[in-house]
Design an enzyme around this catalytic site. Structure first.
Site, short mmCIF file in Angstrom:
data_model
loop_
_atom_site.label_atom_id
_atom_site.label_comp_id
_atom_site.label_asym_id
_atom_site.label_seq_id
_atom_site.Cartn_x
_atom_site.Cartn_y
_atom_site.Cartn_z
N ASP A 426 0.84 -1.20 0.00
CA ASP A 426 0.00 0.00 0.00
C ASP A 426 0.88 1.26 0.00
O ASP A 426 2.10 1.19 0.21
CB ASP A 426 -0.89 -0.04 1.26
CG ASP A 426 -1.97 1.01 1.22
OD1 ASP A 426 -2.29 1.51 0.12
OD2 ASP A 426 -2.51 1.34 2.29
N GLU A 429 2.57 5.07 -3.97
CA GLU A 429 2.55 6.00 -5.12
C GLU A 429 3.89 6.73 -5.28
O GLU A 429 4.24 7.04 -6.41
CB GLU A 429 1.40 7.01 -4.97
CG GLU A 429 0.04 6.38 -5.10
CD GLU A 429 -0.32 5.44 -3.94
OE1 GLU A 429 0.11 5.72 -2.80
OE2 GLU A 429 -1.00 4.45 -4.19
N ASP A 502 -8.91 3.77 -2.49
CA ASP A 502 -9.94 4.18 -1.52
C ASP A 502 -11.18 4.76 -2.17
O ASP A 502 -11.38 5.97 -2.25
CB ASP A 502 -9.33 5.20 -0.56
CG ASP A 502 -8.18 4.61 0.24
OD1 ASP A 502 -8.06 3.36 0.27
OD2 ASP A 502 -7.41 5.38 0.83
C1 GLC Z 1 -4.88 3.29 2.67
C2 GLC Z 1 -5.34 2.09 1.86
C3 GLC Z 1 -6.43 1.36 2.60
C4 GLC Z 1 -5.90 0.94 3.97
C5 GLC Z 1 -5.42 2.16 4.74
C6 GLC Z 1 -4.78 1.79 6.06
O1 GLC Z 1 -5.89 4.23 2.75
O2 GLC Z 1 -5.77 2.46 0.59
O3 GLC Z 1 -6.85 0.24 1.87
O4 GLC Z 1 -6.90 0.30 4.69
O5 GLC Z 1 -4.48 2.87 3.96
O6 GLC Z 1 -3.69 0.96 5.88
#
Ligand code: GLC
Length: 818
Positions: A426, A429, A502
């Site tokens: 995650d 980017e 998200d």
């Molecule tokens: C980011 C991710 C989401 C995750 C969050 C906490 O917003 O896109 O999927 O739950 O971080 O890790």
């Protein structure tokens, strides 16, 4: 601000280009005029193997023939090309054997059996034609560039003619109308929490689109990792252009004529997804976050008690100690190995999240190792790139350095020893709180082709997940890892599945989920899915159920929700909806062998998994605007319900005959029909002639040892091929042909049905027989002949005109006669 102004600098016409230079007032801060320089008339050329170099005396353009259908173009403004390196295309495979070169007074022509690349001498315009000399794609003005006085290098531009009605598809997962005509987009990986329709850019950059001119499809892959832009006739409907804020103007022209051909050929350049572990195609449950251990175990127990199939449970950032990657919060998870083992004994895989931000903490071994080995990114003046993410002050590995990737891959050893089966990548980017991402001046090793963050930004996430995937692959030995990533660049499919980030719990986002997945599938990323239910906000039960239904037909099926929302599992909305959610998750498992076979077709042959109808019938102009129907593989057509309260909808079925999956009613294709779908149903149609394998319902992949395999055979008044694939499900033995690949050929008429079977591969399933259910026979069957021998079988011909027969799995031909 700067980029916006740059985008709208006026274009100049060919006639104005006498000098090749135009001075445009710099609209930014009244600086010195910007120099736009265009290619001038071609003066000479030379050929080196399959490359042709054309020069106007100063600049050079290379036209490289890669195959009969793929030609690469690149431009060196000062005649010197950059090093030929791409993260998207790991190896340029040249398969072109025959091509010719001709010169006339007006132009040069490089021709393969399928495509001509024509270089107009006077204006240095490049166009592509098919072998009937129909021009498919052509420059409107010569390629041009502007000097970048801040960083060196150039802003590079390519401007093509746009044609009336031309359609544009692909470009990753832009949350917009399926046909991108009339719109402009930007690629710059961005953390976009709770993104909105038409928001741009989002998390991924895939600078590849498919154009559909009249009825011919072609692709343009602009392999440039800098911030890129695409304008599909927004500024001027007769113009399509793409440009980048640095790097080389380098693009591949990929010929069709079918959209499917283009996508398959794009995959020959950028690769396909490796086979996933089969469990990763099951239902997966996620939330920010399930903790402590007792909650995770209760969650697992509830799935099993309620008999709702599920293969994977996710742990979000709270499983870590202070959000330090590769650690466990021992208060919440005192004995992770034991917990993961218990979950595994109950058929659940554990998948955990990892972020790139490493907490600056002298007592934290990952930080220490990274620091001591100089693995973290630095600014132009050698200071570390620091930013705040979940753990507070962080530094970030430079994943574009192979040594760093190797190190990162090895860091998973602890998690792998704990039994973790997949890694969710995650915030890559990369996302940084406050500033959004890294400043432009951050330096990257870029596999020896050093550059600033302007060049590396869009590939950062892809290189992170590459490091993760390669590391896991080594640690798991011969077992397949599951990796998921949020950010990516073209070619990310070689290392990971992708989820769309998200999103929001709204009906419009359900529609966007469909559009984004179809679009990703055309853009090389077939293994994709969305947060079922929407990440932020609260879906009501109806929306959640409709999302589960769509989720059955997205290759990656995972429910996920933000921490500030109510808990959301398939049973959260009362018994009635729980039963419907169960029914659809069960459907996913019934269709598992079909889904897996479709994945193989993707992996081996480069077919996209989701196929919008325009791809099936691109010559029908109205299909360009059809955004809701798609096929999963080539046999099952879905048109999900996308509106509250909706219980029926108009569905277009492509030419041919189709069956309603639920009722077996048959329909003529090539027209629209009304499909009824109360909340416990959804419009699903099966193509006549299909052979669809089916598993019994199981609670997780591998729970039930198959004693036989079921196939649904749909009668067709013509001949149809189907495809079935099977292997171990979790090893890499398929790379050594340890698999079985079967082709079924079904042919029917008013009095008969025949099924022929052809097998390939070295894998032998344990079961011996097939249970075949024949559907839609237009006659009362009386005889069954298997491999030439009349069989004494009791034909069960029921009210729905279904017939069941059993056959040995090695049969060659079955004939069913009236
Ligand atoms: C980011 C991710 C989401 C995750 C969050 C906490 O917003 O896109 O999927 O739950 O971080 O890790």
């Amino acid at each position: 601000m700067e980029e916006k102004e740059k985008q709208s600098l006026p274009e100049i016409s060919i006639e104005q280009l006498e000098e090749g230079v135009q001075h445009v007032n710099n609209p930014i801060i009244g600086l010195k005029p910007i120099e736009k320089r265009y290619l001038q008339s071609v003066k000479e050329y030379k050929q080196v193997n399959n490359s042709f170099y054309f020069t106007d005396g100063e600049s050079t353009v290379e036209v490289m023939v890669l195959s009969d259908e793929i030609i690469r173009v690149r431009m060196a403004p000062q005649g010197t090309f950059l090093e030929d390196f791409s993260y998207a295309v790991p190896k340029l495979v040249n398969t072109a054997t025959v091509f010719s070169f001709t010169e006339t007074a007006e132009d040069y022509r490089v021709e393969t059996n399928t495509v001509s690349c024509i270089i107009d001498k006077k204006h240095f315009l490049i166009s592509f034609a098919d072998n009937q000399q129909n021009i498919i794609n052509e420059d409107l003005s010569a390629m041009h560039w502007e000097e970048n006085v801040d960083f060196g290098g150039y802003y590079v531009y390519c401007t093509k003619k746009g044609h009336p009605g031309e359609g544009y598809f692909g470009l990753g997962d832009k949350p917009t109308t399926f046909n991108m005509r009339g719109r402009r987009f930007q690629n710059w990986n961005t953390d976009t929490y709770s993104f909105a329709r038409d928001q741009d850019p989002l998390y991924r950059s895939i600078p590849f689109y498919i154009g559909l001119k009249d009825t011919t499809a072609y692709g343009i892959f602009f392999d440039n990792s800098y911030r890129t832009y695409f304008d599909f006739g927004q500024e001027d409907q007769d113009k399509t252009s793409f440009w980048a804020e640095g790097g080389e103007l380098l693009y591949y022209y990929i010929h069709g004529p079918h959209m499917m051909d283009v996508v398959k050929r794009y995959h020959t350049l950028t690769g396909t997804h490796p086979m996933p572990p089969q469990w990763a195609l099951g239902y997966q449950q996620c939330r920010w976050s399930y903790y402590p251990e007792s909650k995770v175990k209760k969650l697992a127990q509830t799935f099993r008690d309620k008999k709702i199939p599920c293969d994977a449970l996710y742990l979000d950032i709270d499983y870590m100690d202070g959000y330090r990657c590769f650690t466990w919060n021992k208060k919440y998870f005192p004995d992770p190995k034991k917990m993961v083992k218990e979950l595994s004994d109950d058929g659940f895989k554990t998948v955990v999240i990892i972020d790139p931000g490493i907490k600056v903490d002298e007592n934290y071994w990952v930080y220490k190792e990274g620091k001591d080995n100089k693995y973290f990114c630095r600014r132009s003046d050698d200071y570390f790139m620091e930013g705040h993410v979940w753990p507070g002050r962080c530094q970030f590995p430079d994943f574009t350095n192979p040594e760093v990737r190797e190190w990162w891959g090895g860091l998973f050893k602890g998690l792998v020893d704990t039994g973790v089966a997949g890694i969710w990548n995650d915030m890559n980017e990369p996302a940084v709180f406050g500033s959004g991402t890294f400043p432009d001046d951050v330096r990257h090793q870029y596999d020896g082709h050093r550059g600033s963050h302007r060049k590396a930004h869009n590939v950062y996430g892809m290189q992170m997940v590459r490091a993760t995937y390669d590391g896991l692959k080594k640690l798991y030995k011969n077992k397949r890892p599951l990796t998921i990533t949020r950010a990516g660049y073209a070619g990310v499919q070689r290392y990971s599945s992708v989820w769309t980030g998200d999103n929001l719990a709204s009906w419009d986002h359900l529609k966007l989920a469909l559009l984004q997945c179809m679009r990703l599938s055309l853009s090389g990323v077939s293994f994709c899915g969305t947060d079922i239910g929407g990440f932020t906000g609260e879906p009501d039960g109806e929306l959640f159920t409709r999302w589960i239904q769509l989720g059955v037909f997205t290759p990656f099926m995972r429910a996920h929700s933000a921490g500030d929302t109510r808990e959301r599992e398939p049973w959260s909305y009362g018994e009635e909806l729980e039963a419907i959610n169960r029914k659809f998750i069960e459907l996913r498992y019934k269709l598992m062998p079909y889904i897996y076979s479709t994945f193989w077709e993707h992996h081996k042959y480069g077919f996209p998994i989701l196929r919008p109808v325009v791809m099936l019938e691109q010559d029908k102009i109205e299909n360009r605007a059809r955004e809701e129907e798609f096929t999963f593989g080539d046999k099952i057509l879905i048109s999900p319900i996308l509106h509250p309260g909706q219980t029926s909808k108009t569905v277009y079925l492509p030419e041919g005959k189709w069956y309603n999956y639920w009722t077996y009613e048959s329909y003529e294709g090539g027209m629209e029909h009304t499909a009824h779908a109360a909340l416990d149903s959804m419009p699903i149609f099966v193509k006549a002639g299909s052979v669809i394998p089916e598993w019994p319902v199981m609670q997780y992949v591998g729970e039930v040892d198959l004693e036989e395999i079921k196939f649904q055979v749909y009668h067709a008044p013509y001949e149809v091929n189907s495809f079935y694939y099977e292997d171990h499900g979790d090893t890499f033995a398929y790379e050594q042909e340890i698999y079985t690949e079967k082709k079924f050929v079904v042919k029917g008429d008013d009095h008969s049905l025949s099924i022929r079977q052809f097998s390939e591969g070295l894998y032998t399933p344990r079961y011996e027989t097939y249970d075949l259910k024949l559907i839609g026979l237009p006659f009362l069957p009386t005889r069954v002949i298997i491999d030439g021998k009349e069989q004494q079988v009791e034909l069960e011909f029921d009210a729905l005109k279904r017939v069941r027969i059993n056959a040995n799995k090695n049969f060659k031909e079955i004939q069913v006669l009236s």
